[in-house]
Design a protein around this motif. Structure first.
Motif, PDB file in Angstrom:
ATOM      1  N   TRP A 132       1.766  -6.699  -1.654  1.00  0.00           N
ATOM      2  CA  TRP A 132       2.424  -5.996  -0.557  1.00  0.00           C
ATOM      3  C   TRP A 132       3.402  -4.973  -1.103  1.00  0.00           C
ATOM      4  CZ3 TRP A 132       1.735  -6.282   4.692  1.00  0.00           C
ATOM      5  CH2 TRP A 132       0.878  -7.281   5.151  1.00  0.00           C
ATOM      6  N   LEU A 133       3.458  -3.836  -0.424  1.00  0.00           N
ATOM      7  CA  LEU A 133       4.388  -2.773  -0.755  1.00  0.00           C
ATOM      8  C   LEU A 133       5.235  -2.452   0.473  1.00  0.00           C
ATOM      9  CD1 LEU A 133       1.879  -0.257  -2.411  1.00  0.00           C
ATOM     10  CD2 LEU A 133       3.231  -2.039  -3.561  1.00  0.00           C
ATOM     11  N   LYS A 134       6.456  -2.013   0.232  1.00  0.00           N
ATOM     12  CA  LYS A 134       7.295  -1.432   1.282  1.00  0.00           C
ATOM     13  C   LYS A 134       7.369   0.044   0.933  1.00  0.00           C
ATOM     14  CE  LYS A 134      11.943  -1.654   3.210  1.00  0.00           C
ATOM     15  NZ  LYS A 134      13.255  -2.318   3.040  1.00  0.00           N
ATOM     16  N   LEU A 135       6.837   0.893   1.816  1.00  0.00           N
ATOM     17  CA  LEU A 135       6.690   2.311   1.523  1.00  0.00           C
ATOM     18  C   LEU A 135       7.344   3.134   2.628  1.00  0.00           C
ATOM     19  CD1 LEU A 135       4.229   4.039  -0.374  1.00  0.00           C
ATOM     20  CD2 LEU A 135       3.873   4.631   1.991  1.00  0.00           C
ATOM     21  N   THR A 136       8.212   4.066   2.245  1.00  0.00           N
ATOM     22  CA  THR A 136       8.889   4.931   3.210  1.00  0.00           C
ATOM     23  C   THR A 136       8.515   6.376   2.932  1.00  0.00           C
ATOM     24  OG1 THR A 136      10.750   3.397   3.397  1.00  0.00           O
ATOM     25  CG2 THR A 136      11.122   5.653   4.147  1.00  0.00           C
ATOM     26  N   ILE A 137       8.058   7.062   3.977  1.00  0.00           N
ATOM     27  CA  ILE A 137       7.714   8.481   3.873  1.00  0.00           C
ATOM     28  C   ILE A 137       8.515   9.258   4.907  1.00  0.00           C
ATOM     29  CG2 ILE A 137       5.408   8.070   2.912  1.00  0.00           C
ATOM     30  CD1 ILE A 137       4.251   8.591   5.709  1.00  0.00           C
ATOM     31  N   ARG A 138       8.570  10.570   4.709  1.00  0.00           N
ATOM     32  CA  ARG A 138       9.314  11.438   5.629  1.00  0.00           C
ATOM     33  C   ARG A 138       8.438  12.588   6.122  1.00  0.00           C
ATOM     34  NH1 ARG A 138      13.175   8.836   2.985  1.00  0.00           N
ATOM     35  NH2 ARG A 138      15.231   8.636   3.932  1.00  0.00           N
ATOM     36  N   GLU A 139       7.181  12.288   6.269  1.00  0.00           N
ATOM     37  CA  GLU A 139       6.225  13.228   6.850  1.00  0.00           C
ATOM     38  C   GLU A 139       5.205  12.379   7.586  1.00  0.00           C
ATOM     39  OE1 GLU A 139       4.232  15.446   3.726  1.00  0.00           O
ATOM     40  OE2 GLU A 139       4.436  13.771   2.374  1.00  0.00           O
ATOM     41  N   GLY A 140       4.212  12.983   8.197  1.00  0.00           N
ATOM     42  CA  GLY A 140       3.299  12.177   8.986  1.00  0.00           C
ATOM     43  C   GLY A 140       1.923  12.790   9.102  1.00  0.00           C
ATOM     44  N   ARG A 141       1.255  12.925   7.989  1.00  0.00           N
ATOM     45  CA  ARG A 141      -0.109  13.451   8.044  1.00  0.00           C
ATOM     46  C   ARG A 141      -1.070  12.371   8.525  1.00  0.00           C
ATOM     47  NH1 ARG A 141      -0.658  16.337   2.170  1.00  0.00           N
ATOM     48  NH2 ARG A 141       1.544  16.840   1.931  1.00  0.00           N
ATOM     49  N   ASN A 142      -2.239  12.798   8.932  1.00  0.00           N
ATOM     50  CA  ASN A 142      -3.265  11.885   9.417  1.00  0.00           C
ATOM     51  C   ASN A 142      -3.625  10.866   8.332  1.00  0.00           C
ATOM     52  OD1 ASN A 142      -5.207  10.907  11.248  1.00  0.00           O
ATOM     53  ND2 ASN A 142      -6.788  12.119  10.241  1.00  0.00           N
ATOM     54  N   ARG A 143      -3.491   9.591   8.671  1.00  0.00           N
ATOM     55  CA  ARG A 143      -3.841   8.473   7.786  1.00  0.00           C
ATOM     56  C   ARG A 143      -3.192   8.594   6.401  1.00  0.00           C
ATOM     57  NH1 ARG A 143      -7.456   5.289  10.209  1.00  0.00           N
ATOM     58  NH2 ARG A 143      -8.341   4.372   8.342  1.00  0.00           N
ATOM     59  N   GLN A 144      -2.003   9.134   6.368  1.00  0.00           N
ATOM     60  CA  GLN A 144      -1.346   9.475   5.107  1.00  0.00           C
ATOM     61  C   GLN A 144      -1.118   8.282   4.186  1.00  0.00           C
ATOM     62  OE1 GLN A 144       2.139  11.921   5.394  1.00  0.00           O
ATOM     63  NE2 GLN A 144       2.751  11.481   3.298  1.00  0.00           N
ATOM     64  N   VAL A 145      -0.568   7.193   4.690  1.00  0.00           N
ATOM     65  CA  VAL A 145      -0.272   6.060   3.815  1.00  0.00           C
ATOM     66  C   VAL A 145      -1.557   5.509   3.217  1.00  0.00           C
ATOM     67  CG1 VAL A 145       0.647   3.711   3.732  1.00  0.00           C
ATOM     68  CG2 VAL A 145       1.895   5.485   4.969  1.00  0.00           C
ATOM     69  N   ARG A 146      -2.585   5.379   4.008  1.00  0.00           N
ATOM     70  CA  ARG A 146      -3.874   4.885   3.496  1.00  0.00           C
ATOM     71  C   ARG A 146      -4.415   5.815   2.406  1.00  0.00           C
ATOM     72  NH1 ARG A 146      -5.876   0.884   6.722  1.00  0.00           N
ATOM     73  NH2 ARG A 146      -4.834   0.663   8.718  1.00  0.00           N
ATOM     74  N   ARG A 147      -4.299   7.110   2.634  1.00  0.00           N
ATOM     75  CA  ARG A 147      -4.801   8.067   1.639  1.00  0.00           C
ATOM     76  C   ARG A 147      -3.947   8.042   0.373  1.00  0.00           C
ATOM     77  NH1 ARG A 147      -5.367  13.661   3.426  1.00  0.00           N
ATOM     78  NH2 ARG A 147      -3.531  13.370   4.721  1.00  0.00           N
ATOM     79  N   MET A 148      -2.647   7.829   0.528  1.00  0.00           N
ATOM     80  CA  MET A 148      -1.763   7.773  -0.637  1.00  0.00           C
ATOM     81  C   MET A 148      -2.065   6.555  -1.509  1.00  0.00           C
ATOM     82  SD  MET A 148       1.872   8.942   1.067  1.00  0.00           S
ATOM     83  CE  MET A 148       2.851   8.824  -0.440  1.00  0.00           C
ATOM     84  N   THR A 149      -2.227   5.383  -0.889  1.00  0.00           N
ATOM     85  CA  THR A 149      -2.495   4.195  -1.704  1.00  0.00           C
ATOM     86  C   THR A 149      -3.879   4.286  -2.344  1.00  0.00           C
ATOM     87  OG1 THR A 149      -3.323   2.834   0.144  1.00  0.00           O
ATOM     88  CG2 THR A 149      -0.938   2.730  -0.347  1.00  0.00           C
ATOM     89  N   ALA A 150      -4.834   4.871  -1.635  1.00  0.00           N
ATOM     90  CA  ALA A 150      -6.165   5.064  -2.229  1.00  0.00           C
ATOM     91  C   ALA A 150      -6.097   6.029  -3.411  1.00  0.00           C
ATOM     92  CB  ALA A 150      -7.150   5.568  -1.176  1.00  0.00           C
ATOM     93  N   ALA A 151      -5.258   7.054  -3.308  1.00  0.00           N
ATOM     94  CA  ALA A 151      -5.138   8.057  -4.370  1.00  0.00           C
ATOM     95  C   ALA A 151      -4.606   7.465  -5.672  1.00  0.00           C
ATOM     96  CB  ALA A 151      -4.240   9.210  -3.920  1.00  0.00           C
ATOM     97  N   ILE A 152      -3.865   6.356  -5.579  1.00  0.00           N
ATOM     98  CA  ILE A 152      -3.368   5.720  -6.801  1.00  0.00           C
ATOM     99  C   ILE A 152      -4.204   4.504  -7.190  1.00  0.00           C
ATOM    100  CG2 ILE A 152      -1.010   6.577  -6.508  1.00  0.00           C
ATOM    101  CD1 ILE A 152      -0.303   3.593  -5.651  1.00  0.00           C
ATOM    102  N   GLY A 153      -5.330   4.310  -6.486  1.00  0.00           N
ATOM    103  CA  GLY A 153      -6.273   3.261  -6.874  1.00  0.00           C
ATOM    104  C   GLY A 153      -6.092   1.920  -6.198  1.00  0.00           C
ATOM    105  N   TYR A 154      -5.306   1.874  -5.116  1.00  0.00           N
ATOM    106  CA  TYR A 154      -5.069   0.614  -4.415  1.00  0.00           C
ATOM    107  C   TYR A 154      -5.313   0.814  -2.916  1.00  0.00           C
ATOM    108  CZ  TYR A 154      -2.977  -0.680  -8.829  1.00  0.00           C
ATOM    109  OH  TYR A 154      -2.781  -0.939 -10.159  1.00  0.00           O
TER     110      TYR A 154
END
Length: 180
Positions: A132-154
């Motif tokens: 589990w991760l606690k992740l804070t962002i300050r933008e809101g692109r479409n499906r951003q968190v899912r795309r970010m974790t996929a981009a780092i291999g998780y």
């Protein structure tokens, strides 16, 4: 005085009051909230859970939803794999997605949170760890968190928005709402 609703959106519910997408009716906000004149301030994907703010005030709605205000949004994210610090540091610097670089995120590994059961449950595989991760962002692109974790291999297995600005889900059960 503007009305503000803090809704704990369950998995599978659309972030809108009507479903025009398919012939088969899907769950919408109208299945949970019967207050005229309020609208979502931002969106939360159908397969994501957690805090969705609704208001009857257009200025407040824009302040919450518009990325130019950089309102922090915190997510509890279950990812497939045992996320290494090296990968998390990429999120802290920003990662490149197809639509450009993300802003730096705040991220840390956390113990599994005491959340409500999800229906359907997240697929469990004995041979593949998760964390589990606690992740804070300050933008809101479409499906951003899912795309970010996929981009780092998780890849993301479960995504729960816990807070937006100072508003949190603390004390709000899945499928319920409170006035904010």
């Amino acid at each position: 005085m503007p009305q503000l609703i803090l809704f704990n959106k369950p998995y599978g519910v659309l972030s809108q009051f009507t479903d025009r997408g398919t012939e088969t009716a899907r769950a919408t906000l109208s299945d949970y909230i019967d207050i005229p004149g309020v609208y979502p301030a931002g969106r939360l994907d159908r397969d994501s859970e957690g805090l969705l703010l609704l208001t009857d005030n257009g200025k407040l709605q824009a302040r919450i939803a518009d990325p130019k205000f950089k309102m922090p949004k915190t997510y509890l994210v279950q990812v497939e794999g045992d996320a290494e610090e090296r990968a998390l540091s990429k999120l802290r610097r920003g990662v490149e997605l197809k639509d450009g670089w993300t802003r730096p995120a705040e991220v840390e590994r956390i113990d599994p949170p005491g959340l409500w059961d999800r229906d359907p449950p997240v697929r469990f595989r004995k041979t593949v760890p998760d964390c589990w991760l606690k992740l804070t962002i300050r933008e809101g692109r479409n499906r951003q968190v899912r795309r970010m974790t996929a981009a780092i291999g998780y890849p993301t297995l479960r995504l729960v928005r816990w807070s937006v600005g100072d508003w949190t889900l603390d004390g709000v059960k899945s499928g319920e709402w409170i006035a904010g």
